[in-house]
Design a protein around this motif. Sequence first.
Motif, PDB file in Angstrom:
ATOM      1  N   ARG A  97       9.141  34.208 -14.652  1.00  0.00           N
ATOM      2  CA  ARG A  97       8.573  33.527 -15.817  1.00  0.00           C
ATOM      3  C   ARG A  97       8.160  32.093 -15.553  1.00  0.00           C
ATOM      4  N   GLY A  98       8.773  31.469 -14.549  1.00  0.00           N
ATOM      5  CA  GLY A  98       8.401  30.085 -14.310  1.00  0.00           C
ATOM      6  C   GLY A  98       9.006  29.515 -13.051  1.00  0.00           C
ATOM      7  N   LEU A  99       8.478  28.374 -12.639  1.00  0.00           N
ATOM      8  CA  LEU A  99       8.957  27.620 -11.484  1.00  0.00           C
ATOM      9  C   LEU A  99       9.208  26.183 -11.914  1.00  0.00           C
ATOM     10  N   GLY A 100      10.367  25.669 -11.544  1.00  0.00           N
ATOM     11  CA  GLY A 100      10.690  24.289 -11.846  1.00  0.00           C
ATOM     12  C   GLY A 100      11.052  23.518 -10.586  1.00  0.00           C
ATOM     13  N   SER A 101      10.941  22.209 -10.632  1.00  0.00           N
ATOM     14  CA  SER A 101      11.312  21.390  -9.473  1.00  0.00           C
ATOM     15  C   SER A 101      11.645  19.971  -9.906  1.00  0.00           C
ATOM     16  N   ILE A 102      12.533  19.358  -9.139  1.00  0.00           N
ATOM     17  CA  ILE A 102      12.832  17.925  -9.235  1.00  0.00           C
ATOM     18  C   ILE A 102      12.679  17.371  -7.827  1.00  0.00           C
ATOM     19  N   THR A 103      11.697  16.518  -7.626  1.00  0.00           N
ATOM     20  CA  THR A 103      11.352  16.087  -6.281  1.00  0.00           C
ATOM     21  C   THR A 103      11.211  14.571  -6.199  1.00  0.00           C
ATOM     22  N   GLY A 104      11.387  14.082  -4.990  1.00  0.00           N
ATOM     23  CA  GLY A 104      10.964  12.736  -4.664  1.00  0.00           C
ATOM     24  C   GLY A 104       9.605  12.815  -4.003  1.00  0.00           C
ATOM     25  N   ARG A 105       8.855  11.718  -4.065  1.00  0.00           N
ATOM     26  CA  ARG A 105       7.561  11.723  -3.377  1.00  0.00           C
ATOM     27  C   ARG A 105       7.300  10.361  -2.760  1.00  0.00           C
ATOM     28  N   PHE A 106       6.520  10.391  -1.694  1.00  0.00           N
ATOM     29  CA  PHE A 106       6.227   9.186  -0.919  1.00  0.00           C
ATOM     30  C   PHE A 106       4.758   9.237  -0.545  1.00  0.00           C
ATOM     31  N   GLY A 107       4.041   8.125  -0.780  1.00  0.00           N
ATOM     32  CA  GLY A 107       2.619   8.169  -0.527  1.00  0.00           C
ATOM     33  C   GLY A 107       2.029   6.859  -0.055  1.00  0.00           C
ATOM     34  N   TYR A 108       0.777   6.964   0.383  1.00  0.00           N
ATOM     35  CA  TYR A 108      -0.013   5.820   0.821  1.00  0.00           C
ATOM     36  C   TYR A 108      -1.199   5.669  -0.123  1.00  0.00           C
ATOM     37  N   THR A 120       0.804  -1.225   0.000  1.00  0.00           N
ATOM     38  CA  THR A 120       0.000   0.000   0.000  1.00  0.00           C
ATOM     39  C   THR A 120       0.837   1.275   0.000  1.00  0.00           C
ATOM     40  N   TRP A 121       2.135   1.166  -0.243  1.00  0.00           N
ATOM     41  CA  TRP A 121       3.010   2.340  -0.232  1.00  0.00           C
ATOM     42  C   TRP A 121       3.570   2.586  -1.629  1.00  0.00           C
ATOM     43  N   VAL A 122       3.782   3.863  -1.937  1.00  0.00           N
ATOM     44  CA  VAL A 122       4.278   4.262  -3.250  1.00  0.00           C
ATOM     45  C   VAL A 122       5.430   5.239  -3.067  1.00  0.00           C
ATOM     46  N   ILE A 123       6.526   5.012  -3.797  1.00  0.00           N
ATOM     47  CA  ILE A 123       7.654   5.925  -3.802  1.00  0.00           C
ATOM     48  C   ILE A 123       7.959   6.291  -5.253  1.00  0.00           C
ATOM     49  N   GLY A 124       8.388   7.539  -5.482  1.00  0.00           N
ATOM     50  CA  GLY A 124       8.623   7.939  -6.862  1.00  0.00           C
ATOM     51  C   GLY A 124       9.439   9.205  -6.964  1.00  0.00           C
ATOM     52  N   ALA A 125       9.620   9.672  -8.195  1.00  0.00           N
ATOM     53  CA  ALA A 125      10.351  10.901  -8.491  1.00  0.00           C
ATOM     54  C   ALA A 125       9.599  11.642  -9.587  1.00  0.00           C
ATOM     55  N   TYR A 168      -0.017  11.730  -0.880  1.00  0.00           N
ATOM     56  CA  TYR A 168       1.441  11.765  -0.928  1.00  0.00           C
ATOM     57  C   TYR A 168       2.012  13.086  -0.430  1.00  0.00           C
ATOM     58  N   VAL A 169       3.292  13.046  -0.074  1.00  0.00           N
ATOM     59  CA  VAL A 169       4.097  14.227   0.223  1.00  0.00           C
ATOM     60  C   VAL A 169       5.286  14.225  -0.730  1.00  0.00           C
ATOM     61  N   LYS A 170       5.870  15.396  -0.960  1.00  0.00           N
ATOM     62  CA  LYS A 170       6.972  15.504  -1.910  1.00  0.00           C
ATOM     63  C   LYS A 170       7.934  16.586  -1.442  1.00  0.00           C
ATOM     64  N   GLY A 171       9.167  16.545  -1.960  1.00  0.00           N
ATOM     65  CA  GLY A 171      10.143  17.565  -1.610  1.00  0.00           C
ATOM     66  C   GLY A 171      11.414  17.396  -2.419  1.00  0.00           C
ATOM     67  N   GLY A 172      12.158  18.514  -2.597  1.00  0.00           N
ATOM     68  CA  GLY A 172      13.403  18.437  -3.348  1.00  0.00           C
ATOM     69  C   GLY A 172      13.881  19.791  -3.823  1.00  0.00           C
ATOM     70  N   TYR A 173      14.524  19.789  -4.980  1.00  0.00           N
ATOM     71  CA  TYR A 173      15.152  20.975  -5.568  1.00  0.00           C
ATOM     72  C   TYR A 173      14.129  21.828  -6.315  1.00  0.00           C
ATOM     73  N   ALA A 174      14.309  23.174  -6.243  1.00  0.00           N
ATOM     74  CA  ALA A 174      13.424  24.100  -6.938  1.00  0.00           C
ATOM     75  C   ALA A 174      14.239  25.142  -7.693  1.00  0.00           C
ATOM     76  N   TYR A 175      13.676  25.635  -8.796  1.00  0.00           N
ATOM     77  CA  TYR A 175      14.316  26.652  -9.637  1.00  0.00           C
ATOM     78  C   TYR A 175      13.312  27.743  -9.978  1.00  0.00           C
ATOM     79  N   THR A 204      11.827  22.962  -2.258  1.00  0.00           N
ATOM     80  CA  THR A 204      10.370  22.924  -2.320  1.00  0.00           C
ATOM     81  C   THR A 204       9.838  21.726  -1.552  1.00  0.00           C
ATOM     82  N   VAL A 205       8.657  21.887  -0.978  1.00  0.00           N
ATOM     83  CA  VAL A 205       7.932  20.795  -0.322  1.00  0.00           C
ATOM     84  C   VAL A 205       6.465  20.914  -0.711  1.00  0.00           C
ATOM     85  N   GLY A 206       5.754  19.810  -0.619  1.00  0.00           N
ATOM     86  CA  GLY A 206       4.341  19.854  -0.967  1.00  0.00           C
ATOM     87  C   GLY A 206       3.625  18.583  -0.577  1.00  0.00           C
ATOM     88  N   ALA A 207       2.326  18.562  -0.859  1.00  0.00           N
ATOM     89  CA  ALA A 207       1.486  17.404  -0.569  1.00  0.00           C
ATOM     90  C   ALA A 207       0.317  17.416  -1.542  1.00  0.00           C
TER      91      ALA A 207
END
Length: 243
Positions: free
Chosen positions: A124-135, A93-98, A143-150, A177-180
């Motif tokens: 002009r814009g926002l970019g991100s590369i994040t990992g995420r983890f969810g149920y 029941t768990w999910v991990i991703g990028a 899920y929740v997520k977090g990582g690099y932002a531009y 950056t962080v998020g959900a």
Amino acid sequence: MKKILFATAAIVALASAQSALAADLGARTYPYATKAPVYAAPIYNWTGFYLGAHLGGAFSSNNNFSGLGTGNNSNGRFLGGLQVGADWQFAPTWVIGAEGQYSWLSGSVGAAFPGGYAYTNSQRGLGSITGRFGYTWGPGLLYVKGGYAYSDNNEKVTLAGTPVGFGTNGDHRNGWTVGAGLEYMFAPSWSAKAEYQYYNFGNATFTAPAALVPTGSFTTDDHTFKAGVNYRFNWGAPVAARY
């Protein structure tokens, strides 16, 4: 007499053979009497690659620049963009991703300073590369997520409307950056999501022109709300089946 006995024996033998044949045919009907297999309901599978798009709004903090007037920072700006990523479901029941994501922004943020100076960032814009983890529970994924932002900044300082040179001592393009969010699988290979994501690009201080130096530091950050849809690949077969 012998003929009669022979005929009687033949009739008895023929009757016995027919009874055995009938019994044998009756015994072979068992496959048709068994119950049909129970329907196997597939378990939803989040493993695979996906590509999608999103729309939403961005809001910047309104307490930057030592409390000076900050233009439309607190007002919403429209955003829209794309995302691409990959997930792996486990345990089960768990999910991990990028995920990689880019959002184009409308509008600008800035501040008006004493003496006729003004700072504007047409971000002009926002970019991100994040990992995420969810149920996950079947079609739903929290899920929740977090990582690099531009931040793709386009900045300028003007004096009475005329551009002037300026300098800062902070890098407010690269940050974190962080998020959900919540994602829901509404059709084979398709899912929809709603997401909050916060971007922070740190503090910067003006080093020129001299009139702006006393204002201290300012923070570049963004609060975003997005709704999007993803198309998922490699969902040809479920991970397992429930009977």
